[in-house]
Design a protein around this motif. Structure first.
Motif, mmCIF file in Angstrom:
data_model
loop_
_atom_site.group_PDB
_atom_site.id
_atom_site.type_symbol
_atom_site.label_atom_id
_atom_site.label_comp_id
_atom_site.label_asym_id
_atom_site.label_seq_id
_atom_site.Cartn_x
_atom_site.Cartn_y
_atom_site.Cartn_z
ATOM 1 N N ILE A 1 0.856 10.828 0.449
ATOM 2 C CA ILE A 1 0.094 10.035 1.407
ATOM 3 C C ILE A 1 0.896 8.854 1.923
ATOM 4 O O ILE A 1 0.626 8.339 3.009
ATOM 5 C CB ILE A 1 -1.223 9.537 0.754
ATOM 6 C CG1 ILE A 1 -1.952 10.720 0.103
ATOM 7 C CG2 ILE A 1 -2.129 8.861 1.746
ATOM 8 C CD1 ILE A 1 -3.179 10.320 -0.676
ATOM 9 N N GLY A 2 1.897 8.418 1.163
ATOM 10 C CA GLY A 2 2.655 7.226 1.519
ATOM 11 C C GLY A 2 3.203 7.203 2.937
ATOM 12 O O GLY A 2 3.048 6.202 3.647
ATOM 13 N N PRO A 3 3.876 8.284 3.414
ATOM 14 C CA PRO A 3 4.404 8.244 4.783
ATOM 15 C C PRO A 3 3.344 8.020 5.855
ATOM 16 O O PRO A 3 3.642 7.507 6.936
ATOM 17 C CB PRO A 3 5.054 9.634 4.935
ATOM 18 C CG PRO A 3 5.391 10.050 3.548
ATOM 19 C CD PRO A 3 4.311 9.488 2.693
ATOM 20 N N ALA A 4 2.091 8.414 5.559
ATOM 21 C CA ALA A 4 1.039 8.200 6.555
ATOM 22 C C ALA A 4 0.786 6.720 6.794
ATOM 23 O O ALA A 4 0.365 6.317 7.887
ATOM 24 C CB ALA A 4 -0.248 8.886 6.102
ATOM 25 N N ILE A 5 1.057 5.871 5.789
ATOM 26 C CA ILE A 5 0.844 4.436 5.937
ATOM 27 C C ILE A 5 1.765 3.865 7.013
ATOM 28 O O ILE A 5 1.369 3.011 7.805
ATOM 29 C CB ILE A 5 1.063 3.727 4.592
ATOM 30 C CG1 ILE A 5 -0.061 4.106 3.626
ATOM 31 C CG2 ILE A 5 1.112 2.222 4.757
ATOM 32 C CD1 ILE A 5 -1.417 3.612 4.052
ATOM 33 N N SER A 6 3.020 4.324 7.029
ATOM 34 C CA SER A 6 3.954 3.806 8.035
ATOM 35 C C SER A 6 3.521 4.191 9.443
ATOM 36 O O SER A 6 3.671 3.407 10.382
ATOM 37 C CB SER A 6 5.365 4.339 7.756
ATOM 38 O OG SER A 6 5.376 5.763 7.801
ATOM 39 N N ILE A 7 2.961 5.395 9.596
ATOM 40 C CA ILE A 7 2.478 5.819 10.916
ATOM 41 C C ILE A 7 1.275 4.985 11.340
ATOM 42 O O ILE A 7 1.191 4.493 12.467
ATOM 43 C CB ILE A 7 2.125 7.321 10.882
ATOM 44 C CG1 ILE A 7 3.359 8.146 10.515
ATOM 45 C CG2 ILE A 7 1.567 7.761 12.220
ATOM 46 C CD1 ILE A 7 3.066 9.614 10.304
ATOM 47 N N VAL A 8 0.319 4.804 10.398
ATOM 48 C CA VAL A 8 -0.856 3.994 10.698
ATOM 49 C C VAL A 8 -0.457 2.560 11.003
ATOM 50 O O VAL A 8 -0.983 1.925 11.932
ATOM 51 C CB VAL A 8 -1.851 4.050 9.518
ATOM 52 C CG1 VAL A 8 -2.999 3.077 9.732
ATOM 53 C CG2 VAL A 8 -2.376 5.464 9.346
ATOM 54 N N GLY A 9 0.499 2.017 10.233
ATOM 55 C CA GLY A 9 0.937 0.648 10.471
ATOM 56 C C GLY A 9 1.582 0.475 11.825
ATOM 57 O O GLY A 9 1.337 -0.517 12.523
ATOM 58 N N ALA A 10 2.423 1.436 12.215
ATOM 59 C CA ALA A 10 3.073 1.334 13.517
ATOM 60 C C ALA A 10 2.063 1.395 14.657
ATOM 61 O O ALA A 10 2.203 0.699 15.667
ATOM 62 C CB ALA A 10 4.101 2.453 13.654
ATOM 63 N N ALA B 1 0.825 -1.208 0.000
ATOM 64 C CA ALA B 1 0.000 0.000 0.000
ATOM 65 C C ALA B 1 0.859 1.258 0.000
ATOM 66 O O ALA B 1 0.565 2.226 -0.709
ATOM 67 C CB ALA B 1 -0.932 -0.004 1.211
ATOM 68 N N GLY B 2 1.932 1.243 0.788
ATOM 69 C CA GLY B 2 2.823 2.397 0.816
ATOM 70 C C GLY B 2 3.532 2.628 -0.502
ATOM 71 O O GLY B 2 3.844 3.765 -0.870
ATOM 72 N N THR B 3 3.779 1.538 -1.258
ATOM 73 C CA THR B 3 4.430 1.661 -2.561
ATOM 74 C C THR B 3 3.500 2.248 -3.604
ATOM 75 O O THR B 3 3.907 3.070 -4.429
ATOM 76 C CB THR B 3 4.932 0.288 -3.030
ATOM 77 O OG1 THR B 3 5.810 -0.259 -2.036
ATOM 78 C CG2 THR B 3 5.674 0.393 -4.348
ATOM 79 N N ARG B 4 2.225 1.860 -3.587
ATOM 80 C CA ARG B 4 1.275 2.265 -4.623
ATOM 81 C C ARG B 4 0.653 3.633 -4.371
ATOM 82 O O ARG B 4 0.210 4.287 -5.305
ATOM 83 C CB ARG B 4 0.147 1.238 -4.747
ATOM 84 C CG ARG B 4 0.629 -0.176 -4.980
ATOM 85 C CD ARG B 4 1.473 -0.285 -6.219
ATOM 86 N NE ARG B 4 2.141 -1.582 -6.307
ATOM 87 C CZ ARG B 4 3.174 -1.836 -7.081
ATOM 88 N NH1 ARG B 4 3.674 -0.883 -7.841
ATOM 89 N NH2 ARG B 4 3.719 -3.032 -7.100
ATOM 90 N N LEU B 5 0.612 4.058 -3.112
ATOM 91 C CA LEU B 5 -0.024 5.346 -2.809
ATOM 92 C C LEU B 5 0.840 6.511 -3.281
ATOM 93 O O LEU B 5 2.058 6.368 -3.433
ATOM 94 C CB LEU B 5 -0.265 5.472 -1.310
ATOM 95 C CG LEU B 5 -1.498 4.736 -0.760
ATOM 96 C CD1 LEU B 5 -1.532 4.850 0.753
ATOM 97 C CD2 LEU B 5 -2.778 5.299 -1.353
#
Length: 512
Positions: A385-394, A377-381
């Motif tokens: 918006i991509g960095p927000a995925i790492s925060i949500v995942g953590a 998801a972080g690769t395709r976004l």
């Protein structure tokens, strides 16, 4: 001549295939010298497309000419300044009857370096798709091919995947001519050869084979040509498509063709005797033959002092073992071999796992699945918006899952460490994902015995692979002592006097 000037192969040109429902129309290939017939043929041939431009010009005072080009592929500045202006000036000094006797005099009417004469209408029509402009002259059975291509392309920038701290920071782009120029700037040698091939009956994608004559092996060059010519498909859109057609073991987890987006890395591989393949529209160059150890080497290994480079190379090997085997070993110890875990650590891990509703192997698979979903998801976004995925995942997959009692904190640490180590080996990311899952299954059902059996099977598989006639596990498979100086170890550059045995052709001496 056309191949040298325009970068297109004249011996093997892919032509657009007609629709299956329509019979193939055989056009008149000879230029008849009638502009109306030529214009109708080109209009018919390109199905009346709106970006095909027909510009009527006056030559030799009273002779009509027809300039044809594709808007957006040909450069308007070159056409206005160097082509149309030259028509008005230079045709006044030429005698049309002399031109009819010697059509090569038409080269003098255009102030462009690359100009050629063509008598085949089919070839003249096909070459329009390269951005070349074609001039037809009334009552002349030839056409003037004018290299006016200068379409929009991405600027040379830093590589996105192979980032470096020390070393060149330029990367290939999607334009094959620019990529050839970047290689030529690195290797200023008359032995650097580019051979062109066109693939794809619908896309007519230009392909360039690059090698150093006398350093690359003749049998490898011949094999690359043979495999490329065997490709019969309607579309080639990226180098990754070519890789799947020409690789040795298409069902293997491990890639037997290397890719790079850095010109300095590509030049270094050519200097070792490898053959490169450039694809129009792709910012990567493929190199063959490929060895397994190449994925543990980086360009910075040769730009930094050998002590530091040696430590970093060992670190990559350790990262490969951790990212593929750490989750499996953790699952095997928890399920089958708890006596091997130190007592204090076992007590803490048992406390962390109390109340977890899933078995350890299911818990590990769930965490690996969530991580892969987040990574994809972080690769395709979009990058915003991509960095927000790492925060949500953590927050969700990590802390919230542990607090909810769905997974233990230990498995989060194990999977996270395994994921971090995979970033050190971007070229092996695809096999790492599969191997990690296979080893977790083996450790969950058979314990350490299953993990060891899995390792043996992977080693046997690696030893069975070849890349264009070269053992994939070389230099370990052939045990060449000279080649071991740049494998697990990285000797000082002054001691790397010869090129890798088995890859290089006649010229094996790198330095005296």
């Amino acid at each position: 001549m056309l191949e040298n000037i325009f970068g297109r192969s004249t011996s093997k040109r892919a032509r657009p295939s007609p629709d299956a429902s329509e019979p193939e129309k055989k056009p008149e290939s000879r230029i008849l010298g009638d502009l109306e017939i030529i214009k109708n043929f080109l209009f018919d041939y390109f199905k009346g497309t709106v970006d095909l431009v027909f510009r009527e010009v006056s030559l030799f005072s009273d002779v009509k000419g027809l300039l044809v080009y594709f808007s957006g592929l040909a450069n308007d500045t070159i056409l206005n300044r160097d082509v149309l202006h030259s028509f008005c000036m230079n045709t006044q000094t030429l005698d049309f009857h002399a031109v009819r006797r010697d059509p090569s005099l038409l080269r003098q009417i255009v102030s462009v370096a690359n100009v050629d004469i063509e008598s085949d209408l089919q070839k003249a029509a096909d070459i329009l798709l390269d951005g070349t402009s074609v001039l037809f002259v009334d009552h002349l059975a030839v056409a003037v091919l004018i290299n006016s291509k200068d379409y929009e392309k991405r600027a040379i920038s830093e590589p996105s995947n192979e980032t470096v701290i020390r070393g060149p920071k330029e990367s290939f782009i999607e334009d094959i001519q620019t990529n050839m120029m970047l290689l030529r700037r690195k290797i200023k040698n008359h032995r650097l050869v580019f051979k062109s091939v066109t693939l794809g009956s619908q896309t007519s994608t230009p392909i360039a084979i690059a090698y150093l004559d006398g350093i690359a092996r003749e049998d490898v060059i011949k094999e690359v040509n043979t495999r490329l010519e065997a490709i019969d498909t309607d579309a080639i859109l990226d180098a990754g498509m070519i890789e799947q057609y020409i690789e040795d073991h298409r069902f293997s987890l491990f890639p037997t063709i290397a890719n790079t987006e850095k010109p300095d890395v590509a030049a270094a591989k050519l200097l070792e005797g490898r053959v490169g393949i450039l694809c129009g529209g792709s910012p990567h160059m493929m190199t063959v033959p490929t060895l397994f150890i190449e994925y543990f080497q980086t360009s910075e290994d040769y730009y930094n002092r050998f002590y530091f480079a040696q430590v970093m190379r060992f670190l990559r090997y350790i990262c490969f073992l951790i990212t593929t085997m750490l989750p499996a070993i953790y699952v095997a110890l928890q399920v089958f071999h708890q006596e091997m875990i130190p007592t204090v650590l076992l007590v803490k891990m048992s406390g962390a796992m109390s109340g977890i509703p899933f078995p350890t192997v299911i818990e590990a698979l769930i965490m690996i699945f969530f991580y892969e979903v987040l990574r994809e998801a972080g690769t395709r976004l979009p990058r915003v918006i991509g960095p927000a995925i790492s925060i949500v995942g953590a927050l969700i997959v990590g802390e919230a899952s542990v607090n909810a009692g769905l997974v233990s904190s230990t498995i989060v640490i194990v999977v996270a460490l395994s994921a971090i180590c995979s970033f050190a080996l971007p070229g092996l990311l695809e096999p790492i994902i599969i191997l990690r899952l296979v080893f977790v299954f083996a450790g969950g059902f058979l314990g350490l015995f299953g993990v060891v059996c899995g390792v043996y099977l992977v080693i046997i598989h690696l030893c069975s692979l070849q890349s264009f006639g070269m053992e994939y596990t070389s230099p370990f498979a052939t045990f060449n002592i000279r080649n071991l100086r740049d494998s697990l170890l990285r000797y000082p550059l002054a001691m790397l006097k010869t090129r890798p045995a088995g890859i290089v052709g006649r010229n094996k001496t790198r330095q005296k």
